[in-house]
Design a protein around this motif. Sequence first.
Motif, PDB file in Angstrom:
ATOM      1  N   TYR A 107      95.530 -45.705  -7.544  1.00  0.00           N
ATOM      2  CA  TYR A 107      94.560 -44.613  -7.433  1.00  0.00           C
ATOM      3  C   TYR A 107      94.353 -44.167  -5.999  1.00  0.00           C
ATOM      4  CZ  TYR A 107      94.072 -45.384 -12.311  1.00  0.00           C
ATOM      5  OH  TYR A 107      94.370 -45.485 -13.637  1.00  0.00           O
ATOM      6  N   PHE A 108      94.743 -45.019  -5.034  1.00  0.00           N
ATOM      7  CA  PHE A 108      94.783 -44.557  -3.647  1.00  0.00           C
ATOM      8  C   PHE A 108      95.912 -43.546  -3.446  1.00  0.00           C
ATOM      9  CE2 PHE A 108      92.474 -48.536  -2.219  1.00  0.00           C
ATOM     10  CZ  PHE A 108      91.402 -47.867  -1.649  1.00  0.00           C
ATOM     11  N   ILE A 109      97.085 -43.826  -4.010  1.00  0.00           N
ATOM     12  CA  ILE A 109      98.226 -42.937  -3.768  1.00  0.00           C
ATOM     13  C   ILE A 109      98.281 -41.784  -4.754  1.00  0.00           C
ATOM     14  CG2 ILE A 109      99.569 -44.819  -2.759  1.00  0.00           C
ATOM     15  CD1 ILE A 109     101.211 -44.951  -5.301  1.00  0.00           C
ATOM     16  N   ASN A 110      97.399 -41.775  -5.761  1.00  0.00           N
ATOM     17  CA  ASN A 110      97.432 -40.697  -6.751  1.00  0.00           C
ATOM     18  C   ASN A 110      97.330 -39.298  -6.128  1.00  0.00           C
ATOM     19  OD1 ASN A 110      97.129 -39.556  -9.567  1.00  0.00           O
ATOM     20  ND2 ASN A 110      95.164 -39.000  -8.692  1.00  0.00           N
ATOM     21  N   PRO A 111      96.405 -39.057  -5.145  1.00  0.00           N
ATOM     22  CA  PRO A 111      96.368 -37.711  -4.551  1.00  0.00           C
ATOM     23  C   PRO A 111      97.689 -37.309  -3.901  1.00  0.00           C
ATOM     24  CG  PRO A 111      94.385 -38.940  -3.977  1.00  0.00           C
ATOM     25  CD  PRO A 111      95.333 -39.917  -4.600  1.00  0.00           C
ATOM     26  N   LEU A 112      98.384 -38.279  -3.291  1.00  0.00           N
ATOM     27  CA  LEU A 112      99.661 -37.978  -2.648  1.00  0.00           C
ATOM     28  C   LEU A 112     100.718 -37.650  -3.700  1.00  0.00           C
ATOM     29  CD1 LEU A 112      99.580 -40.913  -0.079  1.00  0.00           C
ATOM     30  CD2 LEU A 112      99.029 -38.518   0.364  1.00  0.00           C
ATOM     31  N   VAL A 113     100.715 -38.383  -4.803  1.00  0.00           N
ATOM     32  CA  VAL A 113     101.666 -38.104  -5.888  1.00  0.00           C
ATOM     33  C   VAL A 113     101.384 -36.740  -6.506  1.00  0.00           C
ATOM     34  CG1 VAL A 113     102.434 -38.838  -8.175  1.00  0.00           C
ATOM     35  CG2 VAL A 113     102.067 -40.532  -6.380  1.00  0.00           C
ATOM     36  N   THR A 114     100.097 -36.413  -6.652  1.00  0.00           N
ATOM     37  CA  THR A 114      99.728 -35.111  -7.214  1.00  0.00           C
ATOM     38  C   THR A 114     100.270 -33.973  -6.351  1.00  0.00           C
ATOM     39  OG1 THR A 114      97.720 -36.028  -8.208  1.00  0.00           O
ATOM     40  CG2 THR A 114      97.783 -33.646  -7.877  1.00  0.00           C
ATOM     41  N   SER A 155     101.417 -49.808  -9.461  1.00  0.00           N
ATOM     42  CA  SER A 155     100.791 -48.719  -8.706  1.00  0.00           C
ATOM     43  C   SER A 155     101.473 -47.392  -9.003  1.00  0.00           C
ATOM     44  CB  SER A 155     100.855 -49.012  -7.201  1.00  0.00           C
ATOM     45  OG  SER A 155     100.328 -50.273  -6.900  1.00  0.00           O
ATOM     46  N   LEU A 156     102.798 -47.395  -8.977  1.00  0.00           N
ATOM     47  CA  LEU A 156     103.534 -46.152  -9.195  1.00  0.00           C
ATOM     48  C   LEU A 156     103.338 -45.624 -10.614  1.00  0.00           C
ATOM     49  CD1 LEU A 156     106.835 -47.050  -7.313  1.00  0.00           C
ATOM     50  CD2 LEU A 156     105.011 -45.521  -6.536  1.00  0.00           C
ATOM     51  N   THR A 157     103.324 -46.524 -11.595  1.00  0.00           N
ATOM     52  CA  THR A 157     103.109 -46.088 -12.977  1.00  0.00           C
ATOM     53  C   THR A 157     101.728 -45.471 -13.136  1.00  0.00           C
ATOM     54  OG1 THR A 157     104.577 -47.817 -13.815  1.00  0.00           O
ATOM     55  CG2 THR A 157     103.054 -46.811 -15.382  1.00  0.00           C
ATOM     56  N   LEU A 158     100.712 -46.118 -12.570  1.00  0.00           N
ATOM     57  CA  LEU A 158      99.355 -45.593 -12.660  1.00  0.00           C
ATOM     58  C   LEU A 158      99.235 -44.253 -11.943  1.00  0.00           C
ATOM     59  CD1 LEU A 158      97.281 -48.863 -12.089  1.00  0.00           C
ATOM     60  CD2 LEU A 158      97.548 -47.599 -14.230  1.00  0.00           C
ATOM     61  N   ALA A 159      99.826 -44.166 -10.748  1.00  0.00           N
ATOM     62  CA  ALA A 159      99.714 -42.932  -9.964  1.00  0.00           C
ATOM     63  C   ALA A 159     100.436 -41.778 -10.649  1.00  0.00           C
ATOM     64  CB  ALA A 159     100.272 -43.158  -8.556  1.00  0.00           C
ATOM     65  N   PHE A 160     101.669 -41.998 -11.098  1.00  0.00           N
ATOM     66  CA  PHE A 160     102.441 -40.911 -11.708  1.00  0.00           C
ATOM     67  C   PHE A 160     101.890 -40.528 -13.076  1.00  0.00           C
ATOM     68  CE2 PHE A 160     105.516 -41.784  -8.395  1.00  0.00           C
ATOM     69  CZ  PHE A 160     106.078 -40.545  -8.168  1.00  0.00           C
ATOM     70  N   SER A 161     101.431 -41.517 -13.847  1.00  0.00           N
ATOM     71  CA  SER A 161     100.875 -41.175 -15.157  1.00  0.00           C
ATOM     72  C   SER A 161      99.585 -40.387 -15.001  1.00  0.00           C
ATOM     73  CB  SER A 161     100.635 -42.442 -15.985  1.00  0.00           C
ATOM     74  OG  SER A 161      99.712 -43.308 -15.358  1.00  0.00           O
ATOM     75  N   PHE A 162      98.757 -40.779 -14.045  1.00  0.00           N
ATOM     76  CA  PHE A 162      97.496 -40.058 -13.866  1.00  0.00           C
ATOM     77  C   PHE A 162      97.731 -38.679 -13.271  1.00  0.00           C
ATOM     78  CE2 PHE A 162      93.067 -39.450 -12.442  1.00  0.00           C
ATOM     79  CZ  PHE A 162      92.433 -39.801 -13.623  1.00  0.00           C
ATOM     80  N   ALA A 163      98.704 -38.569 -12.362  1.00  0.00           N
ATOM     81  CA  ALA A 163      99.029 -37.259 -11.800  1.00  0.00           C
ATOM     82  C   ALA A 163      99.594 -36.336 -12.880  1.00  0.00           C
ATOM     83  CB  ALA A 163     100.026 -37.413 -10.655  1.00  0.00           C
ATOM     84  N   THR A 164     100.448 -36.868 -13.755  1.00  0.00           N
ATOM     85  CA  THR A 164     100.979 -36.081 -14.869  1.00  0.00           C
ATOM     86  C   THR A 164      99.864 -35.659 -15.805  1.00  0.00           C
ATOM     87  OG1 THR A 164     103.061 -37.307 -14.742  1.00  0.00           O
ATOM     88  CG2 THR A 164     102.639 -36.073 -16.766  1.00  0.00           C
ATOM     89  N   TYR A 165      98.956 -36.570 -16.061  1.00  0.00           N
ATOM     90  CA  TYR A 165      97.799 -36.271 -16.912  1.00  0.00           C
ATOM     91  C   TYR A 165      96.988 -35.122 -16.317  1.00  0.00           C
ATOM     92  CZ  TYR A 165      93.341 -37.183 -19.336  1.00  0.00           C
ATOM     93  OH  TYR A 165      92.199 -37.072 -20.070  1.00  0.00           O
ATOM     94  N   GLY A 166      96.762 -35.174 -15.020  1.00  0.00           N
ATOM     95  CA  GLY A 166      96.021 -34.101 -14.367  1.00  0.00           C
ATOM     96  C   GLY A 166      96.744 -32.766 -14.446  1.00  0.00           C
TER      97      GLY A 166
END
Length: 336
Positions: A107-114, A155-166
Amino acid sequence: MKSRGERHIGLLNGFAAYGMWGLVPLFWPLLKPAGAAEILAHRMVWSLVFVAVALIFVRRWAWAGELLRQPRRLALITVAAAVITVNWGVYIWAVNAGHVVEASLGYFINPLVTIAMGVLLLKERLRPVQWAAVGIGAAAVLVLTVGYGQPPWISLTLAFSFATYGLVKKKVNLGGVESLAAETAIQFLPALGYLLWLGSNGDLSFASEGPGHAALLASTGIVTALPLVCFGAAAIRVPLSTLGLLQYLAPVFQFLLGIFYFGEAMPPERWAGFALVWLALTLLTWDALRTARTLRREKEIGRPTITVPTDTLSAVREAESLASGPEPLDSPAARP
């Protein structure tokens, strides 16, 4: 302009929402001996029950009929339900398997993945500071890969899945609680079927571990939906820039819990990786605040405004959508 009292209420609700999301790692271990898959299934079932009661209470069902008449939006909701299922499942498993710190990193890297997905999929144009932040984030992943001995896949799965969800939610354009109701309605039958299958095999802890355990499993619906209610109350009362800063409370709390409560190891190379991530987020936040101030200044003096990347505009639209409807129950996404 909101009154000081309204802003104060909004700020308290914002702290409550992100505080609950940040402290949720304390909750999932309480549900043992239920496995991650059973916990996930209960979360889907009971979340639908909770949000359905909330929507009945505020009498907001008009959106459901409109959604049923729009196959494309229904398909997108189905994709969102599938992606958030992956996100929830991996997060619950990670916490109960002792990977809270790595989960917080997601969730720290999620904004960067988004932002990276905005460039790759939506052809968005980034400012130089945003490019620098994404580059530093990529370097952080490389450092952490060395530190973990493998890519930080949780971390990557959580970040990419949440970014895709968004990204999907942005296309659907449906309020937070309404969206959660639609998504859990899609999840409901498979989740209920899985629970019935577990019960038929004698593996369902809901029926075998006593009423207290059953009550905790049922409360997964409240744990999922209550932060959304608080977030909605905050989003219509405090500036978007304030919410943008508050969002980092959740992974910070999770990170601290992982180290000081769960006692997870943090060797030097992991500290280096996290430091790079925090540097990237600092640059990203500074750039966003600077852009917001420039927009306000341009608007005040009546000059043409600068062009803002789509990810910023979508955040503004999301905040505006939160103000619609008779009750402040909307949220941008269903957090872990």
